[in-house]
Motif scaffolding. Structure first.
Motif, PDB file in Angstrom:
ATOM      1  N   ILE A 205      57.676  31.610  32.003  1.00 46.99           N
ATOM      2  CA  ILE A 205      57.326  32.238  31.627  1.00 46.99           C
ATOM      3  C   ILE A 205      55.660  32.849  31.227  1.00 46.99           C
ATOM      4  O   ILE A 205      55.092  32.548  32.008  1.00 46.99           O
ATOM      5  N   LYS A 206      55.531  34.042  31.356  1.00 51.86           N
ATOM      6  CA  LYS A 206      54.364  34.872  31.887  1.00 51.86           C
ATOM      7  C   LYS A 206      53.238  34.410  30.740  1.00 51.86           C
ATOM      8  O   LYS A 206      52.503  34.784  31.112  1.00 51.86           O
ATOM      9  N   VAL A 207      53.975  34.928  29.155  1.00 56.76           N
ATOM     10  CA  VAL A 207      52.760  34.712  28.915  1.00 56.76           C
ATOM     11  C   VAL A 207      53.379  34.241  26.787  1.00 56.76           C
ATOM     12  O   VAL A 207      53.960  33.951  26.785  1.00 56.76           O
ATOM     13  N   ALA A 208      52.056  33.025  26.945  1.00 54.29           N
ATOM     14  CA  ALA A 208      52.620  32.299  25.607  1.00 54.29           C
ATOM     15  C   ALA A 208      51.447  33.461  24.055  1.00 54.29           C
ATOM     16  O   ALA A 208      49.998  33.168  25.036  1.00 54.29           O
ATOM     17  N   ILE A 209      51.674  33.022  23.301  1.00 56.39           N
ATOM     18  CA  ILE A 209      51.182  33.348  22.014  1.00 56.39           C
ATOM     19  C   ILE A 209      50.763  32.645  21.133  1.00 56.39           C
ATOM     20  O   ILE A 209      52.221  31.594  20.553  1.00 56.39           O
ATOM     21  N   LEU A 210      49.394  32.062  21.055  1.00 55.23           N
ATOM     22  CA  LEU A 210      49.593  30.986  20.258  1.00 55.23           C
ATOM     23  C   LEU A 210      48.390  31.047  18.852  1.00 55.23           C
ATOM     24  O   LEU A 210      47.176  31.210  18.843  1.00 55.23           O
ATOM     25  N   PRO A 211      48.752  31.528  18.074  1.00 61.36           N
ATOM     26  CA  PRO A 211      48.239  31.896  16.688  1.00 61.36           C
ATOM     27  C   PRO A 211      47.332  30.350  16.858  1.00 61.36           C
ATOM     28  O   PRO A 211      48.564  29.059  16.016  1.00 61.36           O
ATOM     29  N   LEU A 212      46.304  30.499  16.064  1.00 63.73           N
ATOM     30  CA  LEU A 212      45.327  29.497  15.849  1.00 63.73           C
ATOM     31  C   LEU A 212      45.455  28.440  14.522  1.00 63.73           C
ATOM     32  O   LEU A 212      45.512  27.035  14.347  1.00 63.73           O
ATOM     33  N   SER A 213      46.227  29.198  13.639  1.00 62.32           N
ATOM     34  CA  SER A 213      46.888  28.515  12.520  1.00 62.32           C
ATOM     35  C   SER A 213      48.482  29.503  12.692  1.00 62.32           C
ATOM     36  O   SER A 213      48.178  30.316  12.741  1.00 62.32           O
ATOM     37  N   ARG A 214      49.242  28.570  11.009  1.00 61.59           N
ATOM     38  CA  ARG A 214      50.148  28.673  10.795  1.00 61.59           C
ATOM     39  C   ARG A 214      50.115  30.184   9.171  1.00 61.59           C
ATOM     40  O   ARG A 214      51.268  30.179   9.040  1.00 61.59           O
ATOM     41  N   LYS A 215      48.887  30.087   8.712  1.00 61.03           N
ATOM     42  CA  LYS A 215      48.530  30.834   8.084  1.00 61.03           C
ATOM     43  C   LYS A 215      48.756  31.956   7.616  1.00 61.03           C
ATOM     44  O   LYS A 215      48.816  32.723   9.107  1.00 61.03           O
ATOM     45  N   GLU A 216      49.963  33.210   6.421  1.00 57.44           N
ATOM     46  CA  GLU A 216      50.757  33.712   7.073  1.00 57.44           C
ATOM     47  C   GLU A 216      50.200  35.224   7.787  1.00 57.44           C
ATOM     48  O   GLU A 216      50.786  35.755   8.441  1.00 57.44           O
ATOM     49  N   ASN A 217      48.481  35.566   6.675  1.00 61.76           N
ATOM     50  CA  ASN A 217      48.313  37.316   7.295  1.00 61.76           C
ATOM     51  C   ASN A 217      48.082  36.684   9.173  1.00 61.76           C
ATOM     52  O   ASN A 217      48.393  37.337   9.245  1.00 61.76           O
ATOM     53  N   LEU A 218      47.581  36.003   9.545  1.00 69.46           N
ATOM     54  CA  LEU A 218      47.000  35.186  11.165  1.00 69.46           C
ATOM     55  C   LEU A 218      48.467  35.082  11.622  1.00 69.46           C
ATOM     56  O   LEU A 218      49.330  35.899  12.691  1.00 69.46           O
ATOM     57  N   ALA A 219      49.648  34.393  11.299  1.00 74.79           N
ATOM     58  CA  ALA A 219      51.100  34.487  11.591  1.00 74.79           C
ATOM     59  C   ALA A 219      51.980  35.770  11.831  1.00 74.79           C
ATOM     60  O   ALA A 219      52.336  36.594  12.913  1.00 74.79           O
ATOM     61  N   THR A 220      51.501  36.399  10.318  1.00 77.59           N
ATOM     62  CA  THR A 220      51.753  38.561  10.798  1.00 77.59           C
ATOM     63  C   THR A 220      51.106  39.095  11.866  1.00 77.59           C
ATOM     64  O   THR A 220      51.708  39.884  12.973  1.00 77.59           O
ATOM     65  N   PHE A 221      50.349  38.759  12.053  1.00 80.05           N
ATOM     66  CA  PHE A 221      49.222  39.642  13.366  1.00 80.05           C
ATOM     67  C   PHE A 221      49.849  39.299  13.940  1.00 80.05           C
ATOM     68  O   PHE A 221      49.875  40.091  15.188  1.00 80.05           O
ATOM     69  N   ALA A 222      49.982  37.310  14.652  1.00 79.30           N
ATOM     70  CA  ALA A 222      50.801  37.250  15.813  1.00 79.30           C
ATOM     71  C   ALA A 222      51.701  37.541  15.701  1.00 79.30           C
ATOM     72  O   ALA A 222      51.731  38.101  17.519  1.00 79.30           O
ATOM     73  N   LYS A 223      53.055  37.395  15.406  1.00 76.38           N
ATOM     74  CA  LYS A 223      53.972  38.464  15.241  1.00 76.38           C
ATOM     75  C   LYS A 223      54.088  39.829  16.137  1.00 76.38           C
ATOM     76  O   LYS A 223      55.366  39.566  16.739  1.00 76.38           O
ATOM     77  N   ASP A 224      53.425  40.136  15.388  1.00 74.73           N
ATOM     78  CA  ASP A 224      52.922  41.516  16.274  1.00 74.73           C
ATOM     79  C   ASP A 224      52.493  41.660  17.066  1.00 74.73           C
ATOM     80  O   ASP A 224      53.278  42.402  17.982  1.00 74.73           O
ATOM     81  N   VAL A 225      52.020  41.040  17.896  1.00 76.64           N
ATOM     82  CA  VAL A 225      51.048  41.057  19.156  1.00 76.64           C
ATOM     83  C   VAL A 225      52.382  40.509  19.794  1.00 76.64           C
ATOM     84  O   VAL A 225      53.996  40.957  20.950  1.00 76.64           O
ATOM     85  N   TYR A 226      53.224  39.455  19.399  1.00 75.44           N
ATOM     86  CA  TYR A 226      54.733  38.938  20.003  1.00 75.44           C
ATOM     87  C   TYR A 226      55.720  40.152  20.603  1.00 75.44           C
ATOM     88  O   TYR A 226      55.819  40.102  21.350  1.00 75.44           O
ATOM     89  N   THR A 227      56.004  40.406  19.493  1.00 77.14           N
ATOM     90  CA  THR A 227      57.151  41.767  19.244  1.00 77.14           C
ATOM     91  C   THR A 227      55.952  42.845  20.159  1.00 77.14           C
ATOM     92  O   THR A 227      57.064  43.778  20.817  1.00 77.14           O
ATOM     93  N   THR A 228      55.323  43.280  20.963  1.00 75.45           N
ATOM     94  CA  THR A 228      54.806  43.942  21.582  1.00 75.45           C
ATOM     95  C   THR A 228      54.671  43.600  22.389  1.00 75.45           C
ATOM     96  O   THR A 228      54.876  44.540  23.598  1.00 75.45           O
TER      97      THR A 228
END
Lengths: 456, 456
Positions: free
Chosen positions: A344-367
């Motif tokens: 695995i080259k990169v791990a995306i780790l949001p500090l919380s599962r709260k929805e607004n942060l999760a959406t943001f983190a998933k966006d980064v992940y998808t990119t």
């Protein structure tokens, strides 16, 4: 290991970590396994594929003088008659006359049974090729063997490849694939298995240039391991003495590695002379001669063979990548894999599962995911997630916090140094691409800043 | 085919082209082959690797809900006892009482010997698993089988993967690897072999969602072939009637392809219910239950299995890519491979071997090779080299002439349209990258121009 003192790598530690993190499981685990066979789990299969892909790219796709090949595991038995494997690919065995246990004669130091001290029988030869039967009847004519090496598949295809690829000497054939040996004793984790994977090159040269090419390949192969992160002082070249060479070989040098169980062969480079092509040509009646345009000579080429084991390469790489480091009151266990082969080259780790942060983190992940193997992990504390990624050997973690939602900055945490930098999200992909390609970022990108401490 | 009339693809034409150009050779060719086994030559191995790599990327690396696995070919025999393969993975055979030939009962239309008309024996069951022996003695306890499918390796690792990957339902395990079946009758080139390669997914879902996921995977897999260039009207879905399903299966749909020898299975998608995990759990005593956090339920998941053959996929892709086109007085034979899987992406063809042009062409070659598989070819006339690259399925040829030395322009020749454009060398790499990624270049780059005729 003691809880709080970093120790050295051992096979026991590797076996345990590999099973716990999904690198390697015993084959048929739920049924008690099958001796000498292993399964590569979700992380291990990526590591193994990356090693194979790197070898293939370096030796086939990036070279003009080597072509690929993939031959079948089951071959016509005449191949093994001609190669000498049916006659001589054997181990001497002895039985104990009292307890009837069977032993490999070479493993015995005294002429009595190691278990009960009983008297032993005479040595009996045991062929280590796996035998099976093709067609509906188990009769002698239909016996075939599981190949004990991929090499013969390349020798018997020499003329086919010469005719279709129009390659001129010197050139090579490369192959990756499974081989099987019915070893009496297996062991040392994936070091000696009954089912294993090889990556072999048969490099065809004109006699007279063979010594030069032999030297070339010894160095080339030694350096390949170093480039992949194997430590120089854990590698050495072991030249086989003349009297111990196979009868057809003119020279043989092993790239040996200092495994936890001792120095042992990682790869063998052999000068096989023109033996293989000669015997197959004689047995099949098919010409294996090469015509040299410049000199108008016809001759059978010499073969230099760098023969590597995928599983052994993986074991050596894991041994040298493994590290235990003191980290405050704990021990940090980490695989320092070269980015090219890290599962695995990169791990995306949001500090919380709260929805607004999760959406943001998933966006980064998808990119990032289309560019390199990326894992999304939002479970447990950030400290535990860093430790988990360390054990998987992930070079970079990207942490997103609530501040990220406001300033569009994320934290990149480097596996080896544990240094952290905070960078604008717009630059994240190009920074990671550069870092994974081995470029240093001594100068922070515009708007970036160093972060002092690792959060737990 | 007649010399000057383009015809349809046949297996004979494919076999011949594949051997001539280094796609596929019979295994152990110099010894008369081994029925049902094939070798993949320098071009074929690249095509096969590209197909496998595309499947792995699409199903493992680009998805969050599937992880990879690579299990061993030799497994503990309890796996095959439990799965039912030892009891029921069999074909009924009959012998002729007069000429002693052996026949597969299912292949006979009448109850007499097709060779001599003689009387036949009763049917006898014949297990199509290859059997071999592990350890030094050939005794019953040590019998192991070459796996006839990769699927069981994933079932028996379900708990290992659940525990280490921390995936939640629905999720899948994907595997690529060799399988072996001692088929009585092999044939139709690489369609039915004794040694073949599978790419299988076992997708674990909660009962009740299984029908939805079954439909999802049928469509997903059908579209995968279309995306890789298989023609829509050569594909159809064949639903197995309820009465013909395996006793444990709830539904099964084949993606069938119209091969030259008729419609036949390319891939099967099955709803295997919870049968596999249940029987392995019962036989091994290991729990295969899943705990659903939301509902606090414990249950054994259902499995949806899309099971594809690498060799069949390759055969279908070759059949649909193959074309014979009238070209003046000749027939142009071409493989219209999708750029993602074409064995060679770009060929560099200098119009002459003269030193200044060769140096220039080699420079271009060296620049392009790190980006995509590139071949350098300076032999024979340019027309013959175009034809050769057409038969290899190379999407783009780059031709360099003496004019190139002066104006720094080169010609890109497109395989499918045979259109040529002349472009500045500085733009070559980015144009080829864009073209290979499927972007059209309707607008010529600055300084570029269309070339009217193909040179011979």
């Amino acid at each position: 290991m003691s809880e709080n003192k970093p120790g050295k790598v051992t096979l026991e530690k590797l076996v345990s970590l590999c099973q716990r993190r999904g690198f390697i499981f015993p084959s048929s685990d739920i049924y008690g396994g099958l001796s000498g066979c292993w399964d590569y789990g979700p992380v291990g299969v990526e590591l193994k594929r990356n090693i194979k892909e790197t070898w293939w790219r370096n030796n086939v796709r990036e070279r003009d003088d080597i072509v690929g090949l993939e031959t079948s595991i089951l071959m016509n038995s005449k191949v093994w008659e001609t190669s000498g494997h049916i006659k001589s690919f054997s181990d001497p065995l002895v039985d104990c006359k009292s307890c009837h246990q069977r032993w490999k004669a070479d493993d015995l130091t005294e002429n009595k049974c190691p278990a009960c001290g009983g008297e032993l029988t005479e040595e009996r030869m045991f062929n280590t090729m796996f035998k099976t039967f093709v067609g509906p009847v188990e009769e002698e004519a239909a016996v075939v063997y599981l190949r004990p090496e991929t090499a013969q598949g390349m020798f018997v295809n020499f003329a086919n490849i010469l005719n279709t690829s129009r390659k001129r000497l010197p050139f090579g054939i490369a192959q990756q694939g499974k081989s099987f040996r019915n070893e009496i004793t297996t062991g040392n984790f994936i070091f000696r298995s009954r089912e294993f994977e090889q990556m072999e090159i048969e490099f065809f040269v004109k006699q007279g240039t063979d010594e030069k090419w032999f030297e070339y390949w010894v160095n080339e192969r030694l350096n390949w391991y170093i480039k992949l992160g194997v430590k120089k002082d854990h590698l050495r070249l072991e030249q086989h003495p003349k009297e111990k060479l196979a009868h057809y070989a003119r020279a043989c040098t092993d790239v040996a590695y200092q495994f936890p169980h001792g120095w042992a062969e990682l790869e063998g480079i052999a000068n096989r002379t023109d033996y293989d092509l000669k015997v197959h040509s004689a047995a099949s009646g098919k010409s294996m001669e090469y015509f040299e345009d410049e000199t108008k000579e016809h001759f059978i080429p010499y073969i230099i063979e760098p023969s590597a084991g995928v599983d052994r390469a993986m074991l050596a790489i894991m041994c040298d990548a493994y590290d235990e480091e003191p980290d405050k009151d704990e021990i940090r266990v980490v695989f320092h894999f070269h980015p090219d082969i890290a599962p695995i080259k990169v791990a995306i780790l949001p500090l919380s599962r709260k929805e607004n942060l999760a959406t943001f983190a998933k966006d980064v992940y998808t990119t990032l995911r289309p560019c390199f193997t990326t894992q999304y992990d939002d479970s447990q504390s950030i400290g535990r997630r860093y430790r988990r990624q360390d054990e998987l050997g992930t070079p970079y973690c990207v942490t997103l916090d609530f501040q990220s939602l406001e300033d569009n900055m994320v934290t990149i945490r480097e596996r080896d140094s544990m240094n952290q930098i905070r960078v604008p999200i717009a630059t994240l992909k190009s920074i990671l691409l550069a870092k994974l390609a081995g470029e240093d970022f001594l100068v922070l990108p515009e708007g970036g800043k160093k972060v002092e401490k690792e959060e737990k």
